[in-house]
Motif scaffolding. Structure first.
Motif, PDB file in Angstrom:
ATOM      1  N   LYS A 139       5.864  44.898  72.615  1.00 23.84           N
ATOM      2  CA  LYS A 139       6.432  46.240  72.537  1.00 23.84           C
ATOM      3  C   LYS A 139       6.266  46.913  73.889  1.00 23.84           C
ATOM      4  CE  LYS A 139       5.224  46.688  67.715  1.00 23.84           C
ATOM      5  NZ  LYS A 139       4.423  47.334  66.724  1.00 23.84           N
ATOM      6  N   ALA A 140       7.313  47.629  74.330  1.00 23.79           N
ATOM      7  CA  ALA A 140       7.250  48.337  75.611  1.00 23.79           C
ATOM      8  C   ALA A 140       8.301  49.439  75.621  1.00 23.79           C
ATOM      9  CB  ALA A 140       7.484  47.378  76.775  1.00 23.79           C
ATOM     10  N   SER A 141       8.160  50.353  76.581  1.00 23.96           N
ATOM     11  CA  SER A 141       9.158  51.404  76.736  1.00 23.96           C
ATOM     12  C   SER A 141      10.205  51.019  77.779  1.00 23.96           C
ATOM     13  CB  SER A 141       8.485  52.721  77.122  1.00 23.96           C
ATOM     14  OG  SER A 141       7.779  52.557  78.333  1.00 23.96           O
ATOM     15  N   ASP A 142       9.917  50.026  78.605  1.00 20.78           N
ATOM     16  CA  ASP A 142      10.839  49.581  79.649  1.00 20.78           C
ATOM     17  C   ASP A 142      11.588  48.338  79.166  1.00 20.78           C
ATOM     18  OD1 ASP A 142      12.171  48.956  81.962  1.00 20.78           O
ATOM     19  OD2 ASP A 142      10.397  48.961  83.251  1.00 20.78           O
ATOM     20  N   LYS A 143      12.860  48.504  78.819  1.00 16.77           N
ATOM     21  CA  LYS A 143      13.659  47.413  78.267  1.00 16.77           C
ATOM     22  C   LYS A 143      13.843  46.283  79.275  1.00 16.77           C
ATOM     23  CE  LYS A 143      17.959  46.584  75.796  1.00 16.77           C
ATOM     24  NZ  LYS A 143      19.193  47.183  75.279  1.00 16.77           N
ATOM     25  N   GLN A 144      14.025  46.633  80.528  1.00 16.53           N
ATOM     26  CA  GLN A 144      14.257  45.640  81.574  1.00 16.53           C
ATOM     27  C   GLN A 144      13.028  44.751  81.772  1.00 16.53           C
ATOM     28  OE1 GLN A 144      15.603  47.472  85.151  1.00 16.53           O
ATOM     29  NE2 GLN A 144      15.834  45.562  86.247  1.00 16.53           N
ATOM     30  N   LEU A 145      11.859  45.338  81.838  1.00 14.29           N
ATOM     31  CA  LEU A 145      10.623  44.574  82.006  1.00 14.29           C
ATOM     32  C   LEU A 145      10.353  43.706  80.785  1.00 14.29           C
ATOM     33  CD1 LEU A 145       7.989  44.089  83.676  1.00 14.29           C
ATOM     34  CD2 LEU A 145       6.994  45.954  82.360  1.00 14.29           C
ATOM     35  N   LEU A 146      10.566  44.248  79.603  1.00 16.98           N
ATOM     36  CA  LEU A 146      10.339  43.509  78.363  1.00 16.98           C
ATOM     37  C   LEU A 146      11.249  42.288  78.283  1.00 16.98           C
ATOM     38  CD1 LEU A 146       8.775  43.576  75.655  1.00 16.98           C
ATOM     39  CD2 LEU A 146      10.734  44.764  74.704  1.00 16.98           C
ATOM     40  N   GLY A 147      12.513  42.456  78.616  1.00 18.82           N
ATOM     41  CA  GLY A 147      13.457  41.334  78.594  1.00 18.82           C
ATOM     42  C   GLY A 147      13.107  40.270  79.613  1.00 18.82           C
ATOM     43  N   MET A 148      12.654  40.694  80.789  1.00 20.92           N
ATOM     44  CA  MET A 148      12.292  39.743  81.836  1.00 20.92           C
ATOM     45  C   MET A 148      11.082  38.903  81.415  1.00 20.92           C
ATOM     46  SD  MET A 148      11.467  40.545  85.815  1.00 20.92           S
ATOM     47  CE  MET A 148       9.824  41.127  85.498  1.00 20.92           C
ATOM     48  N   VAL A 149      10.063  39.541  80.840  1.00 20.27           N
ATOM     49  CA  VAL A 149       8.868  38.820  80.409  1.00 20.27           C
ATOM     50  C   VAL A 149       9.204  37.880  79.244  1.00 20.27           C
ATOM     51  CG1 VAL A 149       6.578  39.095  79.360  1.00 20.27           C
ATOM     52  CG2 VAL A 149       7.262  40.535  81.269  1.00 20.27           C
ATOM     53  N   ALA A 150      10.032  38.350  78.296  1.00 23.08           N
ATOM     54  CA  ALA A 150      10.418  37.512  77.157  1.00 23.08           C
ATOM     55  C   ALA A 150      11.211  36.290  77.626  1.00 23.08           C
ATOM     56  CB  ALA A 150      11.236  38.327  76.161  1.00 23.08           C
ATOM     57  N   ALA A 151      12.083  36.463  78.604  1.00 22.91           N
ATOM     58  CA  ALA A 151      12.855  35.339  79.130  1.00 22.91           C
ATOM     59  C   ALA A 151      11.959  34.343  79.853  1.00 22.91           C
ATOM     60  CB  ALA A 151      13.944  35.842  80.067  1.00 22.91           C
ATOM     61  N   LYS A 152      10.949  34.847  80.558  1.00 18.75           N
ATOM     62  CA  LYS A 152      10.013  33.963  81.262  1.00 18.75           C
ATOM     63  C   LYS A 152       9.190  33.142  80.270  1.00 18.75           C
ATOM     64  CE  LYS A 152       7.820  32.357  84.809  1.00 18.75           C
ATOM     65  NZ  LYS A 152       8.422  31.281  85.556  1.00 18.75           N
ATOM     66  N   ILE A 153       8.742  33.770  79.176  1.00 12.05           N
ATOM     67  CA  ILE A 153       7.991  33.043  78.147  1.00 12.05           C
ATOM     68  C   ILE A 153       8.880  31.988  77.501  1.00 12.05           C
ATOM     69  CG2 ILE A 153       6.883  33.276  75.880  1.00 12.05           C
ATOM     70  CD1 ILE A 153       5.818  35.980  76.833  1.00 12.05           C
ATOM     71  N   ARG A 154      10.118  32.339  77.214  1.00 14.91           N
ATOM     72  CA  ARG A 154      11.064  31.399  76.592  1.00 14.91           C
ATOM     73  C   ARG A 154      11.333  30.216  77.507  1.00 14.91           C
ATOM     74  NH1 ARG A 154      16.575  30.210  75.975  1.00 14.91           N
ATOM     75  NH2 ARG A 154      17.277  30.035  73.815  1.00 14.91           N
ATOM     76  N   SER A 155      11.342  30.439  78.831  1.00 18.20           N
ATOM     77  CA  SER A 155      11.643  29.370  79.778  1.00 18.20           C
ATOM     78  C   SER A 155      10.527  28.322  79.859  1.00 18.20           C
ATOM     79  CB  SER A 155      11.919  29.945  81.166  1.00 18.20           C
ATOM     80  OG  SER A 155      10.720  30.388  81.767  1.00 18.20           O
ATOM     81  N   LEU A 156       9.337  28.644  79.328  1.00 18.97           N
ATOM     82  CA  LEU A 156       8.249  27.669  79.332  1.00 18.97           C
ATOM     83  C   LEU A 156       8.566  26.468  78.443  1.00 18.97           C
ATOM     84  CD1 LEU A 156       5.218  30.121  79.131  1.00 18.97           C
ATOM     85  CD2 LEU A 156       6.025  28.885  81.144  1.00 18.97           C
ATOM     86  N   ARG A 157       9.296  26.676  77.350  1.00 20.17           N
ATOM     87  CA  ARG A 157       9.727  25.594  76.472  1.00 20.17           C
ATOM     88  C   ARG A 157      10.965  26.076  75.715  1.00 20.17           C
ATOM     89  NH1 ARG A 157       8.641  20.106  75.934  1.00 20.17           N
ATOM     90  NH2 ARG A 157       6.416  20.235  75.561  1.00 20.17           N
ATOM     91  N   PRO A 158      12.155  26.002  76.367  1.00 29.46           N
ATOM     92  CA  PRO A 158      13.368  26.472  75.689  1.00 29.46           C
ATOM     93  C   PRO A 158      13.680  25.611  74.462  1.00 29.46           C
ATOM     94  CG  PRO A 158      13.855  25.761  77.942  1.00 29.46           C
ATOM     95  CD  PRO A 158      12.409  25.522  77.690  1.00 29.46           C
ATOM     96  N   PRO A 159      14.318  26.175  73.443  1.00 32.32           N
ATOM     97  CA  PRO A 159      14.607  25.402  72.242  1.00 32.32           C
ATOM     98  C   PRO A 159      15.614  24.286  72.547  1.00 32.32           C
ATOM     99  CG  PRO A 159      15.488  27.621  72.049  1.00 32.32           C
ATOM    100  CD  PRO A 159      14.735  27.564  73.323  1.00 32.32           C
ATOM    101  N   GLU A 160      15.354  23.109  71.983  1.00 33.85           N
ATOM    102  CA  GLU A 160      16.273  22.004  72.228  1.00 33.85           C
ATOM    103  C   GLU A 160      17.243  21.903  71.046  1.00 33.85           C
ATOM    104  OE1 GLU A 160      16.004  18.778  70.653  1.00 33.85           O
ATOM    105  OE2 GLU A 160      14.306  19.262  69.396  1.00 33.85           O
ATOM    106  N   PRO A 161      18.453  21.366  71.257  1.00 37.61           N
ATOM    107  CA  PRO A 161      19.497  21.453  70.238  1.00 37.61           C
ATOM    108  C   PRO A 161      19.392  20.445  69.094  1.00 37.61           C
ATOM    109  CG  PRO A 161      20.350  20.408  72.203  1.00 37.61           C
ATOM    110  CD  PRO A 161      18.961  20.854  72.519  1.00 37.61           C
ATOM    111  N   TYR A 162      18.507  19.435  69.183  1.00 42.11           N
ATOM    112  CA  TYR A 162      18.471  18.412  68.154  1.00 42.11           C
ATOM    113  C   TYR A 162      17.530  18.763  67.004  1.00 42.11           C
ATOM    114  CZ  TYR A 162      21.104  15.826  71.561  1.00 42.11           C
ATOM    115  OH  TYR A 162      22.076  15.456  72.437  1.00 42.11           O
TER     116      TYR A 162
END
Length: 185
Positions: A139-162
């Motif tokens: 949770k945060a008040s800054d949408k830009q920072l929150l999205g950037m951190v969430a994208a960085k966490i997701r990039s550690l192991r992106p979901p695979e399609p199989y």
């Protein structure tokens, strides 16, 4: 005229907006204070209940930035009044998440645990229930920072399609592929 740019931004109770001489917009509210530098050729008109953004010329650059600055300021107003939340789900056998303060420790199937330092502006919470996938809630008040951190966490192991293993957003729908055996018939 920009369809998004001409829309007024409603100001909820408890939110104040101020602009200084260098066109630095400051939005204060119950959840914090955010700043955004805007183009000096944009005019900001502040009333008690709404905020409108207008441009001084019809130059291509001003037309392009009109909707952008309106959206940025609207995100600031929403952020300091209600805030933004994002939830991520860890899908996979043995995938775990835990936090101690602002340190997020993830076990993602690598030979080592991944430790991720979350900025202090973001409130972090991890939840693990038996029989369900671990959840990371930020949770945060800054949408830009929150999205950037969430994208960085997701990039550690992106979901695979199989099998769909990886870190995905809770409301995300993955496009799944059929495996090798499904293709041979």
């Amino acid at each position: 005229m920009s369809r998004i740019g001409k829309l007024p931004i409603p100001l909820p109770k408890g939110v104040t907006v101020s602009v200084n001489a260098t066109n630095l917009v400051t939005v204060k509210g119950p959840l914090g204070e955010l700043h955004q530098q805007i183009n000096p050729e944009m005019k900001l008109e502040i009333s008690e209940t709404a905020l409108t953004l207008s441009r001084t010329s019809e130059a291509k650059e001003q037309r392009a930035q009109h909707g952008l600055y309106r959206s940025l300021i609207n995100n600031m107003v929403v952020g300091v009044s209600t805030g933004f939340t994002t939830e991520q789900e860890l899908v996979g056998v043995g995938y775990r998440a835990s936090n101690t303060g602002q340190l997020l420790e993830l076990s993602l199937g690598y030979s080592h645990n991944v430790v991720f330092d979350i900025p202090k502006e973001i409130k972090l919470e991890t939840k693990t229930e038996r029989g369900k996938n671990p959840l990371i809630t930020m949770k945060a008040s800054d949408k830009q920072l929150l999205g950037m951190v969430a994208a960085k966490i997701r990039s550690l192991r992106p979901p695979e399609p199989y099998k769909g293993k990886g870190i995905k957003f809770s409301n995300e729908v993955l496009r799944r592929k059929a495996g090798k055996s499904a293709g041979k018939k």
